[in-house]
Structures are given as C-alpha cells and as structure tokens.
Scaffold this motif. Structure first.
Motif, PDB file in Angstrom:
ATOM      1  N   SER A 235       0.809  -1.237   0.000  1.00 17.67           N
ATOM      2  CA  SER A 235       0.000   0.000   0.000  1.00 17.67           C
ATOM      3  C   SER A 235       0.835   1.276   0.000  1.00 17.67           C
ATOM      4  CB  SER A 235      -0.957   0.002   1.208  1.00 17.67           C
ATOM      5  OG  SER A 235      -1.789  -1.131   1.200  1.00 17.67           O
ATOM      6  N   LEU A 236       1.624   1.455  -1.049  1.00 16.73           N
ATOM      7  CA  LEU A 236       2.409   2.687  -1.201  1.00 16.73           C
ATOM      8  C   LEU A 236       2.587   2.988  -2.684  1.00 16.73           C
ATOM      9  CD1 LEU A 236       4.048   4.906   0.323  1.00 16.73           C
ATOM     10  CD2 LEU A 236       6.067   3.494  -0.078  1.00 16.73           C
ATOM     11  N   SER A 237       1.964   4.056  -3.153  1.00 16.20           N
ATOM     12  CA  SER A 237       2.090   4.475  -4.543  1.00 16.20           C
ATOM     13  C   SER A 237       2.487   5.945  -4.589  1.00 16.20           C
ATOM     14  CB  SER A 237       0.765   4.272  -5.290  1.00 16.20           C
ATOM     15  OG  SER A 237      -0.218   5.177  -4.817  1.00 16.20           O
ATOM     16  N   TRP A 238       2.814   6.419  -5.780  1.00 16.88           N
ATOM     17  CA  TRP A 238       3.124   7.845  -5.943  1.00 16.88           C
ATOM     18  C   TRP A 238       1.908   8.696  -5.585  1.00 16.88           C
ATOM     19  CZ3 TRP A 238       7.804   9.593  -6.046  1.00 16.88           C
ATOM     20  CH2 TRP A 238       8.835   8.869  -6.627  1.00 16.88           C
ATOM     21  N   ALA A 239       0.717   8.235  -5.953  1.00 12.53           N
ATOM     22  CA  ALA A 239      -0.492   8.996  -5.620  1.00 12.53           C
ATOM     23  C   ALA A 239      -0.671   9.104  -4.110  1.00 12.53           C
ATOM     24  CB  ALA A 239      -1.718   8.337  -6.258  1.00 12.53           C
ATOM     25  N   ASP A 240      -0.353   8.024  -3.391  1.00  8.71           N
ATOM     26  CA  ASP A 240      -0.446   8.065  -1.925  1.00  8.71           C
ATOM     27  C   ASP A 240       0.570   9.031  -1.341  1.00  8.71           C
ATOM     28  OD1 ASP A 240      -2.387   6.039  -2.082  1.00  8.71           O
ATOM     29  OD2 ASP A 240      -0.855   4.473  -1.994  1.00  8.71           O
ATOM     30  N   LEU A 241       1.778   9.007  -1.890  1.00 11.05           N
ATOM     31  CA  LEU A 241       2.825   9.922  -1.406  1.00 11.05           C
ATOM     32  C   LEU A 241       2.432  11.375  -1.641  1.00 11.05           C
ATOM     33  CD1 LEU A 241       6.020   8.023  -2.617  1.00 11.05           C
ATOM     34  CD2 LEU A 241       5.252   8.283  -0.253  1.00 11.05           C
ATOM     35  N   GLU A 242       1.870  11.644  -2.811  1.00 10.79           N
ATOM     36  CA  GLU A 242       1.461  13.016  -3.107  1.00 10.79           C
ATOM     37  C   GLU A 242       0.309  13.453  -2.213  1.00 10.79           C
ATOM     38  OE1 GLU A 242       0.629  12.957  -7.248  1.00 10.79           O
ATOM     39  OE2 GLU A 242       2.728  12.644  -7.840  1.00 10.79           O
ATOM     40  N   ALA A 243      -0.608  12.538  -1.912  1.00  8.19           N
ATOM     41  CA  ALA A 243      -1.753  12.875  -1.063  1.00  8.19           C
ATOM     42  C   ALA A 243      -1.325  13.188   0.363  1.00  8.19           C
ATOM     43  CB  ALA A 243      -2.761  11.732  -1.066  1.00  8.19           C
ATOM     44  N   THR A 244      -0.176  12.637   0.781  1.00  7.88           N
ATOM     45  CA  THR A 244       0.303  12.844   2.151  1.00  7.88           C
ATOM     46  C   THR A 244       1.550  13.733   2.201  1.00  7.88           C
ATOM     47  OG1 THR A 244       1.510  10.745   1.940  1.00  7.88           O
ATOM     48  CG2 THR A 244      -0.647  10.690   3.023  1.00  7.88           C
ATOM     49  N   GLY A 435      -0.474   0.454  -4.492  1.00  4.62           N
ATOM     50  CA  GLY A 435      -0.846   1.597  -3.680  1.00  4.62           C
ATOM     51  C   GLY A 435      -1.972   1.275  -2.714  1.00  4.62           C
ATOM     52  N   ALA A 436      -2.298   2.263  -1.881  1.00  4.12           N
ATOM     53  CA  ALA A 436      -3.355   2.104  -0.885  1.00  4.12           C
ATOM     54  C   ALA A 436      -4.708   2.582  -1.385  1.00  4.12           C
ATOM     55  CB  ALA A 436      -2.986   2.879   0.384  1.00  4.12           C
ATOM     56  N   ALA A 437      -4.750   3.128  -2.596  1.00  2.00           N
ATOM     57  CA  ALA A 437      -5.990   3.752  -3.094  1.00  2.00           C
ATOM     58  C   ALA A 437      -6.469   4.788  -2.095  1.00  2.00           C
ATOM     59  CB  ALA A 437      -7.064   2.704  -3.360  1.00  2.00           C
ATOM     60  N   LEU A 438      -5.509   5.576  -1.611  1.00  2.00           N
ATOM     61  CA  LEU A 438      -5.829   6.559  -0.574  1.00  2.00           C
ATOM     62  C   LEU A 438      -6.855   7.566  -1.070  1.00  2.00           C
ATOM     63  CD1 LEU A 438      -4.820   6.979   2.304  1.00  2.00           C
ATOM     64  CD2 LEU A 438      -3.182   8.645   1.440  1.00  2.00           C
ATOM     65  N   VAL A 439      -6.745   7.928  -2.323  1.00  2.41           N
ATOM     66  CA  VAL A 439      -7.712   8.824  -2.950  1.00  2.41           C
ATOM     67  C   VAL A 439      -8.495   8.007  -3.978  1.00  2.41           C
ATOM     68  CG1 VAL A 439      -8.041  10.913  -4.299  1.00  2.41           C
ATOM     69  CG2 VAL A 439      -6.181  10.791  -2.625  1.00  2.41           C
ATOM     70  N   GLY A 440      -9.791   7.872  -3.753  1.00  4.97           N
ATOM     71  CA  GLY A 440     -10.607   7.112  -4.690  1.00  4.97           C
ATOM     72  C   GLY A 440     -10.823   7.874  -5.987  1.00  4.97           C
ATOM     73  N   MET A 445     -14.190   3.471  -4.650  1.00  5.72           N
ATOM     74  CA  MET A 445     -14.017   4.335  -3.492  1.00  5.72           C
ATOM     75  C   MET A 445     -12.620   4.168  -2.910  1.00  5.72           C
ATOM     76  SD  MET A 445     -16.169   2.174  -0.686  1.00  5.72           S
ATOM     77  CE  MET A 445     -15.610   0.555  -0.135  1.00  5.72           C
ATOM     78  N   SER A 446     -12.265   5.073  -2.016  1.00  2.32           N
ATOM     79  CA  SER A 446     -10.990   5.025  -1.333  1.00  2.32           C
ATOM     80  C   SER A 446     -10.839   3.698  -0.601  1.00  2.32           C
ATOM     81  CB  SER A 446     -10.898   6.182  -0.333  1.00  2.32           C
ATOM     82  OG  SER A 446      -9.755   6.056   0.488  1.00  2.32           O
ATOM     83  N   GLY A 447      -9.677   3.070  -0.756  1.00  2.00           N
ATOM     84  CA  GLY A 447      -9.394   1.811  -0.089  1.00  2.00           C
ATOM     85  C   GLY A 447      -9.757   0.585  -0.881  1.00  2.00           C
ATOM     86  N   LEU A 448     -10.586   0.727  -1.920  1.00  2.00           N
ATOM     87  CA  LEU A 448     -10.987  -0.418  -2.737  1.00  2.00           C
ATOM     88  C   LEU A 448      -9.992  -0.596  -3.874  1.00  2.00           C
ATOM     89  CD1 LEU A 448     -13.246  -2.544  -2.995  1.00  2.00           C
ATOM     90  CD2 LEU A 448     -14.381  -1.024  -4.601  1.00  2.00           C
ATOM     91  N   ARG A 449      -9.537  -1.842  -4.081  1.00  2.00           N
ATOM     92  CA  ARG A 449      -8.508  -2.113  -5.083  1.00  2.00           C
ATOM     93  C   ARG A 449      -8.896  -3.263  -6.007  1.00  2.00           C
ATOM     94  NH1 ARG A 449      -4.940  -4.330  -2.395  1.00  2.00           N
ATOM     95  NH2 ARG A 449      -5.597  -4.041  -0.241  1.00  2.00           N
ATOM     96  N   ASP A 450     -10.195  -3.456  -6.203  1.00  2.00           N
ATOM     97  CA  ASP A 450     -10.628  -4.513  -7.102  1.00  2.00           C
ATOM     98  C   ASP A 450     -10.207  -4.215  -8.538  1.00  2.00           C
ATOM     99  OD1 ASP A 450     -12.289  -7.040  -6.957  1.00  2.00           O
ATOM    100  OD2 ASP A 450     -13.262  -6.030  -8.638  1.00  2.00           O
ATOM    101  N   ILE A 451     -10.105  -2.935  -8.864  1.00  2.00           N
ATOM    102  CA  ILE A 451      -9.655  -2.501 -10.186  1.00  2.00           C
ATOM    103  C   ILE A 451      -8.240  -1.938 -10.055  1.00  2.00           C
ATOM    104  CG2 ILE A 451     -10.044  -0.845 -12.051  1.00  2.00           C
ATOM    105  CD1 ILE A 451     -13.043  -1.059 -11.373  1.00  2.00           C
ATOM    106  N   PRO A 452      -7.260  -2.462 -10.781  1.00  2.00           N
ATOM    107  CA  PRO A 452      -5.877  -1.979 -10.676  1.00  2.00           C
ATOM    108  C   PRO A 452      -5.686  -0.670 -11.440  1.00  2.00           C
ATOM    109  CG  PRO A 452      -5.985  -3.725 -12.297  1.00  2.00           C
ATOM    110  CD  PRO A 452      -7.380  -3.597 -11.722  1.00  2.00           C
ATOM    111  N   SER A 453      -6.203   0.398 -10.894  1.00  2.00           N
ATOM    112  CA  SER A 453      -6.164   1.694 -11.562  1.00  2.00           C
ATOM    113  C   SER A 453      -4.732   2.225 -11.628  1.00  2.00           C
ATOM    114  CB  SER A 453      -7.045   2.692 -10.816  1.00  2.00           C
ATOM    115  OG  SER A 453      -6.505   2.952  -9.529  1.00  2.00           O
TER     116      SER A 453
END
Length: 550
Positions: A235-244, A435-440, A445-453
């Motif tokens: 659960s660590l992606s560039w999008a998660d890093l940018e969000a935090t 990633g963590a899908a921190l931002v849906g 939604m946030s936290g859901l990873r059924d789709i590898p976006s």
C-alpha cells in the motif's frame, strides 16, 4: 351505416409510459455523464422495452412492476464499477475476517453523499416537471440515442474524459516507445477499437513470454560477496505519497536509482509478491501467475544457484489471504520465516492480528547477518503497516495513513544509515506491492482495489547500494521509461558479481542503459487496465474495453 369501432383492448390504448422508472433511467444518465457508470446500453434498452410493452390487464401490469424491481437492481449493479459477483464470492472468506469497525468504515466510504444530494434534487425536479412534460418520451429518445452512438462508436468516446496526460503520471503518453531496450514492445498504431485493444493485449503477453533475464551460471573468482535485501511494502504508490506530501521524503534522496514510471501490474498483495518473485521472466497474465513457471523465472532461485542463501521476513503472520502459502507455492520461496518473537507491535491489522515493528525486525536481520557465516544472502521482507484498516493497539478506529507512512519511511531511512555504518555490502531494493488507493476515483471508493487503476499500480521503486567505495551521486539516477519487475531482475543480474562495491567510481548511465521496458498493463482477477496511445482503458469481467473515467 353502422359505425365501426375499434375494440377496447387495442394494444395502443394500453401504453402507460415508464412512470417512476423514468427517474431510474434519468439517474443512470446523470451517473453516466459524470463517469460513475460502466453503462451497458443494449441491456438497458431491452429492460426499457419490457417496461413499456403494453399489457391490457392492470393486474399483470402491476406484477410486471414487481418483477422489474429485482431486475432493475441487478442491472443497476451490473452498470456500476463495483466488484463483480465472482470477485465478491472469491473474497467472501476474507471479508468475514474483517473487524466490525472496519466493515462499518468501508460502508461509510461507500456512500457518496454528494451524489445522494444530487439524486434528491433530481427526484424533486422530476416530480415537478412530470406534471407538464411527458418525461417518458425524453427517456426513450435518450436511451435509443445512446444505443445508436454505442453501435457506431464501441469505445464510447462520447463519455466525458480528461484527454490531458501528465508526463509524471502513470497515464502519461509513451513518447519514448522507440527508446533502446524497448524495440520488442507491442505496436499501438490502430484506433482504440475493442478488437485492436484486445489484439494489443494478446500481443503483449505473447511477447512477454519470450523475455527473460540471463544470469551467469557461475560467479567469477574475483566476485565480491554482498547481500540482497528486497523490501516489499504493501500500500504505497506515488499517488499516496502526493496525497500525504511525502513524495520528497529524505528516504528517496538516499537512493542511487529511482524508477519513476514503475508499474506493479496488480493491486493485490498475493499476485504482487508472485510477480516480484518471478521477476526474471516477462510479465505474465493474472491467470498464468497460478500456473507452473519455468524455473529460470524465479529471481531468488537464480540467486540461490550463485550461492545466495534465501531468507524470509514478514511483519505479520502471512495467514490472511494465504499470503505465505502463495510465497511458497507460486513464488518458490521455501526459506524459513525469521522469528518475530520479542518484537513489539504498535499496530493491529484490519483482522486483529499484530503488525510487528519493522525497524526492530530489520535490526534483527542485520544482527543475524553480522553473526552469520553466509557470505551471500538474498532476503525477501514483506511489510504491511500501511494497509487500509490498520489501527493502533487498543483503538477501535482505523489509524490515519499519513503518520503511519511518515513513520515507516523514517524507519527505513534510519535503517539505511545504520546499514551504512555497519560496513556491510548490501543491495537494498524498495519495491511496493501496490498503492493504498488513498484517494478514490470515479470507478472505486478510497481503499478499494478490485480494479488496478493507474494511481494504485504506479509505485515508487528505489535501489540503494550500501558499502560502496564510490561516492554517492547526491541525488538518485531516475529511470523514466515504463518499467516493471523484469527491470529489477536485470539490474540484479548486472550487479550479481558484486564488483561494483569495490569500484572507485560507477558509470550509472552505463549500468542502467537498456534496462527492459514494460508497457503499462495491470490485471486483477476480473479487471484489466492498460495504457494505449497514452490513454488508459479498462476491461471488466471479459467484457468490452472502455476508456478509464478521468
């Protein structure tokens, strides 16, 4: 002359319109416009025809509405981006292990209160306008038009999408297709039709089957012993890093090499671990992950043949989702699990199990390396403190992501300093699972990873060589070409003799020249997301390709 009258039950006298079902379809049109639906035009047209079909009997007409309710609910679910029934069934046993607090949190996230407000306004507007306007005529016209457009443009280009691609994002245009080391990649010179997208995917997997890393059969006599430590972060992606606001954390500046366009190719832990452990071959499909692989595909087996002793560390039990079993069965990692006895834990996972302190585990590993007699080791370390739903011990509410991520990155940065002072030669590879899908987004939604976006699979991968004679560059060399696990395996094979540690200087450009590039294609069990001509497309449950909503 007798007047000829039409019978009372002529069909045209029994057209009753859609009544309240107008609001059902209008709601779908609104969600489609905002990109929240994977709209299936023809099934909706058939459902509408069923509702409009004239039935003389009022009783049968009422029964039709009753029968239509479950059909309408099922069709609505089918039109959403929510996980398919097969996905829910396959993960049902895992859902039962979630704590009640975590399930309640997920339920609250699932409700989009903004869209609920929009639906309420639409309902009032519909009730008001229906007094003077035949809404059924508009609804029928709109749905027929959508079907016509869908037949003439299967890619559904009429959906509102963002056509701007950022060079720093995973949906950036791949202008460097002709770069060295990428000549064998699939071509993308046709329009994004369903047939072309499917052909592109099949060509990609066919070509990936032919790619593999070539490791030396033996090490030269002057090879230098060193350790390989692969840190696999959940659960660590560039999008998660940018969000935090952690994209510029000091840890990343300490790296020697950073892959800035690395694709994890999946959004789940088990498949991510298998892909990493099979990094020495090209990217397989999700289905092929669970099929026997050529022995040369297993990265740790390739290292073991050269004298690297396999080691395994987890900061969790590995029971959830059969994670540890997958490492053994599909990743061919048979090393015993390093003891977690005496390690403290401040966090508990979403299923209540302890998550052990990662810095303490890493220090235990370092102590064992110092005391051990093995000249070369290869260690796989999986850690999950950033997983969604984790909470501090004694707390009922899930812990905020930012402080957990801050602490983990601080711990890793501190450990690299300790490792540097130890004098050991170590190749550290930091490679997140996903990633963590921190931002849906509009699809999930946030936290859901059924789709590898793209925001989930675009992960920061860094490599640090500890104990080198050559000075640190001051800032990492960035690999900006689309890459995945094969590039990591290739880099390990180039460094496997360890001579780089004793070199007075290192030509980093030459070392990383021509690393394998891999097109951005990600896959879970029922969803595939891929980049084609600089834009992301998605296919769910084996259906048609549609543009990924932006």
């Amino acid at each position: 002359m007798n007047k000829i009258t039409q019978p009372e039950h002529t069909l045209w006298r029994n057209w009753r319109g859609l009544s309240g079902w107008n609001f059902y379809f209008l709601t779908k049109f609104a969600l489609l416009w905002f990109g929240y639906l994977n709209f299936h035009a023809l099934p909706n047209l058939v459902f509408m025809a069923f509702l409009l079909m004239p039935i003389p009997s009022p009783r049968l007409h009422r029964w039709r509405h009753i029968i239509a309710i479950p059909i309408g609910i099922g069709l609505f679910y089918h039109d959403t981006w929510l996980p398919g029934i097969n996905s829910i069934i396959s993960q049902g046993s895992q859902l039962t292990s979630f704590s009640p607090q975590y399930l309640l949190e997920l339920t609250n996230r699932f409700i989009n209160w903004q869209m609920v407000g929009v639906a309420f306004v639409m309902l009032i507007a519909y009730q008001f306008l229906a007094q003077w306007i035949r809404v059924t005529a508009f609804t029928v016209t709109a749905l027929v038009w959508l079907n016509v457009v869908n037949m003439t443009d299967p890619a559904m280009a009429w959906l509102p999408t963002n056509n701007t691609a950022s060079a720093s994002s995973p949906v950036a245009a791949q202008a460097d297709k002709a770069a060295p080391g990428n000549e064998s990649q699939p071509v993308t010179n046709g329009p994004p039709t369903n047939a072309n997208l499917t052909a592109y995917l099949e060509q990609f997997y066919d070509q990936e089957k032919a790619r593999a890393t070539t490791f030396p059969t033996t090490l030269p006599a002057d090879a230098q012993p060193f350790d390989v430590l692969i840190i696999n972060i959940c659960s660590l992606s560039w999008a998660d890093l940018e969000a935090t606001n952690l994209q510029n954390h000091p840890l990343w500046a300490k790296m020697d090499i950073m892959f800035t366009r690395f694709n994890s190719a999946t959004a789940y832990s088990g498949p991510a671990a298998i892909r990493l452990l099979r990094a020495s071959c090209g990217q397989p499909s999700h289905h092929d992950l669970y099929q026997p692989a050529n022995q040369q595909c297993y990265l740790f087996d390739n290292l073991a043949k050269l004298g690297f002793k396999q080691q395994l560390m987890l900061d969790h039990s590995g029971v959830f989702g059969d994670y540890l079993k997958n490492l053994r069965a599909e990743g061919d990692l048979q090393a015993p699990l390093m003891s977690q006895a005496g390690i403290s834990n401040e966090l508990a996972s979403f299923d209540g199990e302890p998550i052990y302190n990662d810095l303490e585990l890493l220090n235990r590993w370092l102590d064992q390396q110092k005391k051990g007699t093995d000249a070369r080791t290869a260690t796989f370390f999986n850690l999950i403190p950033l997983h969604d739903g984790n909470r501090f011990v004694g707390a009922n509410k899930g812990a905020d992501y930012q402080p957990r991520a801050q602490k983990l990155l601080d711990q890793l940065s501190s450990f690299l300093d300790e490792l540097q002072q130890s004098g050991r030669k170590v190749m550290v590879v930091i490679v997140p699972e996903h990633g963590a899908a921190l931002v849906g987004d509009k699809m999930q939604m946030s936290g859901l990873r059924d789709i590898p976006s793209p925001n989930i699979t675009h992960t920061p991968v860094g490599i640090k060589l500890i104990g080198m004679q050559a000075p640190h560059l001051g800032s990492p060399l960035e690999i900006k070409t689309p890459s995945s696990y094969l590039a990591i395996s290739e880099l390990v094979s180039r460094l496997v003799d360890g001579k780089v540690f004793n070199a007075p200087s290192v030509d980093w450009q030459a070392l990383t020249q021509g690393l394998p590039q891999t097109d951005v294609i990600s896959e879970n069990d029922n969803a595939i997301v891929m980049q084609y001509q600089g834009k992301p497309y998605i296919r769910l449950n084996g259906g048609d390709w549609v543009p990924y909503p932006q």
